[in-house]
Design an enzyme around this catalytic site. Structure first.
Site, PDB file in Angstrom:
ATOM      1  N   LYS A  84       0.833  -1.202   0.000  1.00  0.00           N
ATOM      2  CA  LYS A  84       0.000   0.000   0.000  1.00  0.00           C
ATOM      3  C   LYS A  84       0.870   1.255   0.000  1.00  0.00           C
ATOM      4  O   LYS A  84       0.629   2.200  -0.769  1.00  0.00           O
ATOM      5  CB  LYS A  84      -0.917   0.012   1.219  1.00  0.00           C
ATOM      6  CG  LYS A  84      -2.023  -1.035   1.183  1.00  0.00           C
ATOM      7  CD  LYS A  84      -2.798  -1.058   2.496  1.00  0.00           C
ATOM      8  CE  LYS A  84      -3.870  -2.134   2.482  1.00  0.00           C
ATOM      9  NZ  LYS A  84      -4.572  -2.261   3.766  1.00  0.00           N
ATOM     10  N   GLN A 128      -4.699  -1.268   9.801  1.00  0.00           N
ATOM     11  CA  GLN A 128      -4.644  -2.621   9.259  1.00  0.00           C
ATOM     12  C   GLN A 128      -5.233  -3.627  10.244  1.00  0.00           C
ATOM     13  O   GLN A 128      -4.832  -3.689  11.402  1.00  0.00           O
ATOM     14  CB  GLN A 128      -3.188  -3.003   8.932  1.00  0.00           C
ATOM     15  CG  GLN A 128      -3.023  -4.354   8.292  1.00  0.00           C
ATOM     16  CD  GLN A 128      -3.663  -4.430   6.911  1.00  0.00           C
ATOM     17  OE1 GLN A 128      -3.665  -3.462   6.160  1.00  0.00           O
ATOM     18  NE2 GLN A 128      -4.211  -5.578   6.580  1.00  0.00           N
ATOM     19  N   ASP A 151     -11.237   3.107   3.882  1.00  0.00           N
ATOM     20  CA  ASP A 151     -11.536   1.680   3.801  1.00  0.00           C
ATOM     21  C   ASP A 151     -13.041   1.443   3.683  1.00  0.00           C
ATOM     22  O   ASP A 151     -13.477   0.347   3.331  1.00  0.00           O
ATOM     23  CB  ASP A 151     -11.000   0.956   5.048  1.00  0.00           C
ATOM     24  CG  ASP A 151      -9.953  -0.091   4.709  1.00  0.00           C
ATOM     25  OD1 ASP A 151      -9.786  -0.380   3.507  1.00  0.00           O
ATOM     26  OD2 ASP A 151      -9.307  -0.623   5.628  1.00  0.00           O
TER      27      ASP A 151
END
Length: 326
Positions: A84, A128, A151
Site C-alpha cells: 500500500k 490494518q 476503507d
C-alpha cells in the site's frame, strides 16, 4: 416457394444459427473462459490516478495524503501494508506508514487515530486489521472520521452505501464492481449470487450491485453457512461472486454454463519447495474455467484491485476535503 415460405425458411435458418452460436458460447470448452486479470485493470486505473494527482498538484497545490497504521509484526499484514505504501508513493501521494508494537494500549491507539484525524495533510486513515485481542476493533474503526475512512468501514459510510449515496466504497467490493464493469459484464437485470456474508466483502458487494445505477441494477442473492442448498442458487447465477473463505469451495458442477465467476478468496494451502506460499481461491479454478465464460485467477485477479481502489478513495477524500467536486 411463395414469399411467406421463403421468409419462414430464412427465419428458421437464422434461429438455428443463433441457437448454435449461443450453445457454443454457453458450453465454454476448456481454455475458452476469458481470464479477468485484475492486475491489468488495476494498472490502467493507477495510470489515470497518477495523471489526476499530477494535475491536482500543479493546479491546486494539493497532494493526497494516506497513513497506514500497522500493529505488531504479522508477516502477511506487513507485506500488504508495504504494498500500500509503495503504491501510494508511486502515485505521488504523501504517505506515512506508522508501525506500532503489538502491546500498544487501546487508549494509545485511539490517541494515534485522533492525531491523524486532526492532520490536514492526511486525507485517508487506514488501520490494518486484524488487531490484537486486547483492542476493540469496532471502537477503533468508529474513532476514524468518516471523511477519512478510505476503507469504507465506518458505520456512517456503510449506511450511506446502503442508501445509494456512498462517499467511500469498501476497497475489495469496489474492485470487484470495477472489474465487472470494465470487462463489459452485463449487470442490469442479471442474476448475481454472492457466496459469503462478511462485512468486508459479501454484504457490501450485494448492496452495491442491487443499487439503481449503471454499475448495478442486478437481482442479488446472498448465500451463507445456513443456506440449505448453495448449489441451487449458484447454478442460476449469471455472475457468481465467491468470498467464502474456504479453498476450492465452488466446484465446476455448481456453476451455470457461461457464468462470470469472481473469486475473492485467498487461501494458503502449503509451501513450494522454495518456501513460497501456495495460494488457492475459493473456486476450483480448473473445473470452473471449463464451464464459465469468464473467471478471475488467484493470485492476480481481485487482489491487485483492492489496493488500487484504496488509492482511488484517498484521492476522492483529498478532493472532498478541499471542496472539489467528485
Amino acid at each position: 416457394m411463395n414469399k411467406n415460405g421463403i421468409l419462414l425458411a430464412l427465419v428458421s435458418v437464422g434461429l438455428a444459427a443463433g441457437l448454435a452460436a449461443y450453445t457454443k458460447q454457453r458450453r465454454c470448452p476448456q481454455g475458452e473462459a476469458k481470464l479477468l486479470r485484475g492486475a491489468e485493470v488495476a494498472k490502467e486505473i493507477r495510470e489515470d490516478i497518477k495523471k489526476e494527482v499530477e494535475e491536482l498538484k500543479a493546479t491546486k497545490g494539493i497532494t493526497p495524503g494516506l497513513v497506514t497504521i500497522l500493529i505488531g509484526q504479522n508477516p502477511a499484514s506487513e507485506s500488504y501494508v508495504r504494498a500500500k505504501s509503495k503504491t501510494a508513493e508511486e502515485l505521488g501521494y504523501f504517505s506515512i506508514q506508522d508501525n506500532q508494537p503489538d502491546d500498544i494500549s487501546e487508549a494509545d491507539l485511539l490517541a494515534l487515530v485522533d492525531k491523524y484525524n486532526n492532520m490536514p495533510e492526511i486525507h485517508g486513515i487506514l488501520v490494518q486489521l486484524p488487531l490484537p485481542k486486547h483492542i476493540n476493533e469496532e471502537k477503533v474503526l468508529l474513532a476514524i472520521l468518516p471523511q477519512k475512512d478510505v476503507d469504507g468501514f465506518h458505520p456512517t459510510n456503510v449506511g450511506k452505501l446502503l442508501i445509494g449515496n456512498a462517499n467511500f466504497l469498501p476497497c475489495t467490493p469496489y474492485g470487484v464492481q470495477e472489474l465487472l464493469v470494465r470487462s463489459g459484464t452485463p449487470l442490469k437485470g442479471a442474476e448475481v449470487v454472492v457466496v459469503g456474508r462478511s462485512n468486508i466483502v459479501g454484504k457490501p458487494i450485494a448492496a452495491m450491485l442491487m443499487q439503481k445505477c449503471a454499475a448495478g441494477n442486478a437481482t442479488v442473492t446472498v448465500c451463507h453457512t445456513a443456506t440449505k442448498d448453495v448449489t441451487f442458487h449458484t447454478k442460476r447465477a449469471d455472475v457468481l461472486i465467491v468470498a467464502a473463505g474456504v479453498a476450492e469451495y465452488i466446484k465446476g458442477d455448481m456453476v451455470k454454463p457461461g457464468a462470470v465467476v469472481i473469486d475473492v478468496g485467498v487461501n494458503e494451502v502449503g509451501k513450494t519447495a522454495a518456501g513460497k506460499r501456495k495460494l488457492k481461491g475459493d473456486v476450483a479454478f480448473e473445473e470452473c474455467a471449463k464451464v464459465a465464460s469468464a473467471i478471475t485467477p488467484v493470485p492476480g485477479g481481485v487482489g491487485p484491485m483492492t489496493i488500487t481502489m484504496l488509492m482511488k478513495n484517498t484521492l476522492k477524500a483529498a478532493k472532498m476535503a478541499n471542496g472539489i467536486d467528485v
